[in-house]
Every structure is written in C-alpha cells, then in structure tokens.
Design an enzyme around this catalytic site. Structure first.
Site, mmCIF file in Angstrom:
data_model
loop_
_atom_site.group_PDB
_atom_site.id
_atom_site.type_symbol
_atom_site.label_atom_id
_atom_site.label_comp_id
_atom_site.label_asym_id
_atom_site.label_seq_id
_atom_site.Cartn_x
_atom_site.Cartn_y
_atom_site.Cartn_z
ATOM 1 N N ASP A 394 81.148 45.951 60.121
ATOM 2 C CA ASP A 394 81.445 45.223 61.353
ATOM 3 C C ASP A 394 81.759 43.756 61.079
ATOM 4 O OD1 ASP A 394 81.091 47.339 63.206
ATOM 5 O OD2 ASP A 394 78.930 47.162 62.996
ATOM 6 N N VAL A 395 80.920 43.117 60.278
ATOM 7 C CA VAL A 395 81.106 41.687 60.026
ATOM 8 C C VAL A 395 82.407 41.441 59.261
ATOM 9 C CG1 VAL A 395 80.161 39.664 58.855
ATOM 10 C CG2 VAL A 395 78.639 41.194 60.113
#
Length: 628
Positions: A394-395
């Site tokens: 996600d990051v």
C-alpha cells in the site's frame, strides 16, 4: 445614432459576407498562433497577433452598424460574443496566457455574463463615435483597450484570483509568514517574479494562477501561509483503505488541497480499522489522512453524483480505487470526466491494473505480496513464506501514484492536457522484486525463504551477538578486509579465494558460521563501536519501541504528533524534505464531513442548496455543524 448612407456604394450582401468572414478569420488565428508559439514561449507575439486580428474584425462590424438593417443590429450584438468566444479558444490552446477563461464554475459564468452585458452597450457607443468622428483614432483606442485587457488577464486572472505570496526564510529553522502582494491593475496577484519571467510562468506555483475554480476559505488561507510546490493544485480523493489515502497525503504534504470524498454514515473503511483506537480514532486512519478536507457524499443519490461531477469540474487531479464497471455506471470513468474537464489528471489505483484477465479482481496488500513472489523470499529458512508485516504494498503504491501524478501535473501545466494514470499493488510489488526476478531470468535458482541470508552479497545478513541481534552489510571487497580485521579473523583476509564477492558466495556457509561464532562472544554495543570505527555498516535490529526513541529519528523530526491527540496518535513525516518548505504541513485528519459546507460553497452552492441536500440525505455535515 444609426444612419444609412446610400452613397457608400457597398451592398448589403457585401456587408454580410464581410461580417461572416471576419470572426472566422479571427478565431482561426488562435490555433495557428498556438502552433507557431514554440510551446508558449513567444507569448508576447501571440498577444500582439490577437490584438491585430481583433482590430481587423472590428472594421466590418462597426461599418455594418451604420445601416438600418435589422440583421445589422443582431450582428452588432454578436460582436462581444465573438470576442468572448475567441478568448475561450485562446484559453484552450494557450491556458498559460488566459487563466481567467478557464473558470467554468458558477462565478465564472457570472463573470462572463457580466462582461457580455458590459460589452454590448460599449459596442453601440463605439458605433456612435464611429458615425461622428474619424475612425482611425477610435480603432487605435479600441485596440489599446483590448491589449490592456488581455495583458491584465495574463497577469492576474479573474477578479477573484488566488492569493500569491512572497517572502523568504528567516532564521535557521523556519520561514517567516509570507505576505500577499498586489500588482498594478489586479485586485490580488503577484508583483512579477518570483515565478514569472520574460517568457511566462514557471514552476508549480504558477498552477495557482491556472486554478479552474474559486477558492474556499481554507484554500485561500493555505495559499497565503503554506508555500508548498503543489500549492494551488486541487486533488479530489475518492480512494479508501491505505494505498490511495497515502498517495493523497503525500500530495497534500507538498501543498496540494486534498478533498477526501467519503460515503455518508461510515466514511472511509479505515476509520474502523482497529484496535488500537485513541479516543475512538483509528491509528491506521490517522496515519494516512493528515492535511485533508472531508466531504461526506451519498453517491447512490443522483444529486450526490451531480455534486461530485461539479466538484471534479474544478479539480486538477482525481484519485479513485473503484471497480471499473462501477465507475462507468456512476459516470465517473476517465472518458466521461476528461470530456468535461480535459485538463484532469485521472489516477486509477487497483489491485491488478486496468487491463489483463484479472483487472476486475479486488486487491489488498496481502494478496499483492503473495502474487508478486515477495512472500516466497520472506521468512525463516525451511519454514513457510511470510508476509512483510507492514502495509508495504500500500505505501509503495501510494508513493508510485504520487510520483506519477506529479509528472502528469508538469505535463498539464506545460500543455494543458490531462492524463490517465494506472497504478496497481501488483505492479508496485513487482518493482520491489525486480532484482530477484532479474536474477532468476539470468539463471539463478528459484529463491526461497532464507531468514535474510541469501543476498547477492556474501555477508549481508543478521547475526546474534552475546545479547541481541544485529545486522552486518559488507558492500565491497575493501569493506570485507576492514571487517575481518576488526573482528579478529585474519585468516579470511589472507585467503585469496575470498578476495571478491563471488569467492565469498561460494563459501558463504563456512565464513558466516565463523563470523557468527565470533560475534556471539561480545555484546552488540561493543561490536557497534568496533565496526563503526572500522567504517563497516552495522545496526541493531530495533523494536518499534526503540525506533520511536532513536536519536536520528528524533533529530529528523520523523514523528509528527497529530494535533489535538496529546501525542497518542502520530503520523510519519513523508520520506522527503524540501529545503524551501521548512516546517512540514501537519494538520489533523478531518472528521467525517467536516468540510462539506465549505467545499460545496466553494463550487457555487448556496447555504439554502446545502441545507436542502442535508435534508435529502445527499450530504452529511461534520460533528458540531448545523444547518444555516
């Protein structure tokens, strides 16, 4: 005032032909000037060419006004319409030249109609002067007026132009508050540089002058106090979970105005991710949603979808992570939105991308780590694969999206064109696996979990000392010599077979066993001192409780306490620092619907309109907000 003179010797058909040809000629010069403009660098020549074309168009129109024909009056009324249409086309081809004409919201329509109503009587007054006085000086005066009007439009935009700022750093740590400046002939605007030069606008601060929409109070305040490079860029963020909100947060950190569109009632899914909660707030949600505004909107209602479309007409960037079929049903797919707003940068975030056999499948961090092969190389040797225990996919996907959006904004600024960006969790994790996949294709065996002991470098792994775990990273041959000398293994330094990394990899098991036995004889702190003095990269494997107290982390200001949380909640500083920004922007995450009224007011909704939408359940106001 209007008198027909038969001795002019010009037929009515000639008048009509001249009038029909003139606006076509004027409008036709616009794309031609754009093509000859060399990426808008010779703006002054284009401006002069437009003024000359305007004078040529004025002759037949003023000439025609001397007749009593009804068609003459109708065509005279069309004169200001022609000029406004020309300006609109000039804005489309050369947006840097005419920022005022990019406004299609309610206030922009009012601005246009007001100018139109003003231009009509001016045309008749000009015709009267034409009839009474010599035409040469009148047309010269008219041309001068058009030139000054277009220069003013180029310099400061419409009457409600955004605040611009100037000011420099004061002291070693933080800048002085910038001050708004006025320029001659503008209500608010810059006094030439810092971002205007002889060839036009430069830098992302110039996007503030190209804003399509009127500003909300928050945006005006932010532009006056926060000189981030994306100041003036409006981002509409309709993503949920973690990757999309992370991308939007990084754009906000750079100065963009981010409007987080959330469903009424519950908002973003991440608001409920926990425990832990601090005063009912999810720590996960707080960590990815600083520096944003919240608009709570019911997109199942037709009025809700129309509200979203009006908001997107004012946006520079749109982020979404919805299923493509759902987007088409809602009328917010890329084709539909860019038909309404051609400048829009449309960023689609998904699990597997916009094409391919699995494009419609839902995607989450765990699924992406598994499918990309990332889990297959993570974990202890001989044990089952493990997920990297953080929101890695996600990051990284959020970072990739923010990078692509910034690149698309540069293109938008230079050409006025939008972009469709396709970012997926799978592609981001494949990027993380690039060296592993490249090695496999070059002939290396399929990798498996190894506890971090199978790096391409022979000694690049964790070791147990007498009291705790540390890592040693031998990056080159000279470092290897310093390492074995420091830890007291001279036999390895003297062995020519271990002089390079290939030789050390061939005997990895032998040398790592000897190193492990030697490091286990002393505490980690002692080895840190010895190897640090030898300029060998080493570090303790720290727990999170140690990371938040790490002197380097503290010195860098990497932990940002969430305002109003009494330091129960923190976010992590974006992984970049800009010297020009100084103190990082650190506004508390928004409560659900906290900015609904101000956002809608900024795109033309009246208080009565907003109250009606609240009553119909289309929007939701934040805690403590009341109907007007």
């Amino acid at each position: 005032m209007l008198s027909y003179r038969a001795d002019d010797g010009v037929s009515r058909d000639t008048f009509l032909a001249a009038v029909s040809l003139a606006p076509v000629t004027q409008i036709g010069t616009v794309p031609l000037a754009a093509l000859l403009c060399d990426d808008c660098l010779r703006r002054r020549l284009v401006l002069l060419a437009g003024c000359v074309a305007t004078v040529l168009v004025a002759y037949p129109f003023f000439w025609l006004l001397d007749t009593h024909q009804p068609a003459a009056i109708v065509l005279a009324l069309a004169l200001p319409v022609c000029y406004w249409l020309t300006d609109a086309l000039q804005a489309s081809f050369l947006p840097e030249l005419f920022p005022t004409q990019l406004r299609y919201s309610g206030s922009g329509i009012t601005h246009t109609l007001g100018g139109l109503l003003f231009s009509v009587p001016v045309s008749f007054v000009a015709a009267a002067l034409w009839d009474r006085y010599d035409a040469t000086w009148l047309l010269a005066l008219y041309a001068l007026g058009r030139y000054r009007a277009q220069r003013r439009s180029r310099r400061c935009g419409a009457g409600d132009a955004p605040l611009t700022t100037s000011g420099g750093p004061s002291g070693p740590d933080r800048p002085t508050p910038p001050r708004a400046t006025r320029s001659r002939g503008c209500r608010l605007g810059p006094r030439e540089p810092p971002w205007v030069s002889g060839t036009g606008l430069h830098g992302f601060q110039a996007i503030a002058a190209l804003q399509i929409d009127p500003k909300t109070e928050k945006e005006v305040e932010a532009m006056a106090t926060r000189p981030g490079p994306l100041t003036g860029v409006r981002v509409v963020d309709m993503t949920t979970s973690y990757a999309g909100p992370t991308a939007a947060m990084y754009l906000a950190d750079l100065g963009a105005t981010v409007i987080k569109v959330e469903r009424t009632g519950r908002g973003d899914d991440t608001r409920g991710w926990g425990p832990p909660f601090a005063d009912g707030v999810s720590a996960w949600f707080a960590s990815a949603n600083r520096n944003k505004q919240s608009l709570a909107l019911n997109l199942r209602a037709p009025e809700g979808r129309e509200t979203l479309l009006r908001l997107l007409d004012t946006a520079h960037v749109f982020l979404q992570n919805f299923n493509p079929a759902k987007l088409r049903r809602m009328g917010i797919d890329s084709e539909t939105l860019q038909a309404r707003n051609p400048r829009l940068v449309y960023c689609a975030m998904s699990g597997f991308g916009l094409d391919g056999p699995d494009s419609d499948l839902p995607g989450y961090d765990l699924v992406a780590q598994a499918r990309s092969g990332l889990m297959s190389v993570t974990g202890e040797k001989g044990r089952s694969p493990q997920r990297v225990s953080t929101a890695l996919s996600d990051v990284v996907t959020g970072m990739c999206a923010a990078l692509a959006v910034n690149a698309a904004l540069v293109r938008q600024f230079r050409t006025g064109e939008g972009e469709v960006i396709d970012v997926s969790l799978l592609d981001s994790d494949l990027a993380l696996m690039a060296p592993r996949i490249a090695s496999y294709h070059a002939g290396e065996a399929d990798p498996a979990p190894s506890g971090g002991t199978d790096s391409v470098l022979a000694v690049y792994q964790p070791f147990e000392t007498a009291d705790r775990t540390m890592v040693v990273a031998i990056g080159n041959d000279a470092m290897w010599q310093r390492f074995v000398a420091a830890v007291g293994l001279p036999e390895f330094a003297e062995d020519p077979a271990l002089a390079d990394n290939a030789g050390r990899r061939g005997r990895r098991a032998e040398i790592t066993a000897a190193i492990a036995a030697r490091l286990a004889t002393c505490p980690a702190a002692e080895w840190l001192q010895i190897l640090g003095d030898a300029d060998v990269p080493v570090a303790l494997v720290q727990a999170v409780s140690e990371v938040v107290k790490d002197p380097q982390v503290i010195a860098r200001g990497s932990l940002l306490p969430v305002p109003g949380s009494e330091e129960q909640l923190i976010t992590i500083h974006s992984p970049f620092r800009l010297e020009s920004v100084g103190e990082p922007r650190n506004e508390r995450f928004p409560e659900l619907g906290a900015d609904t009224r101000s956002v809608l007011g900024g795109i033309g909704y009246s208080d009565a309109d907003i109250d009606e939408l609240v009553a119909a359940g289309v929007i939701e106001l934040g805690p403590g907000a009341v109907a007007s």
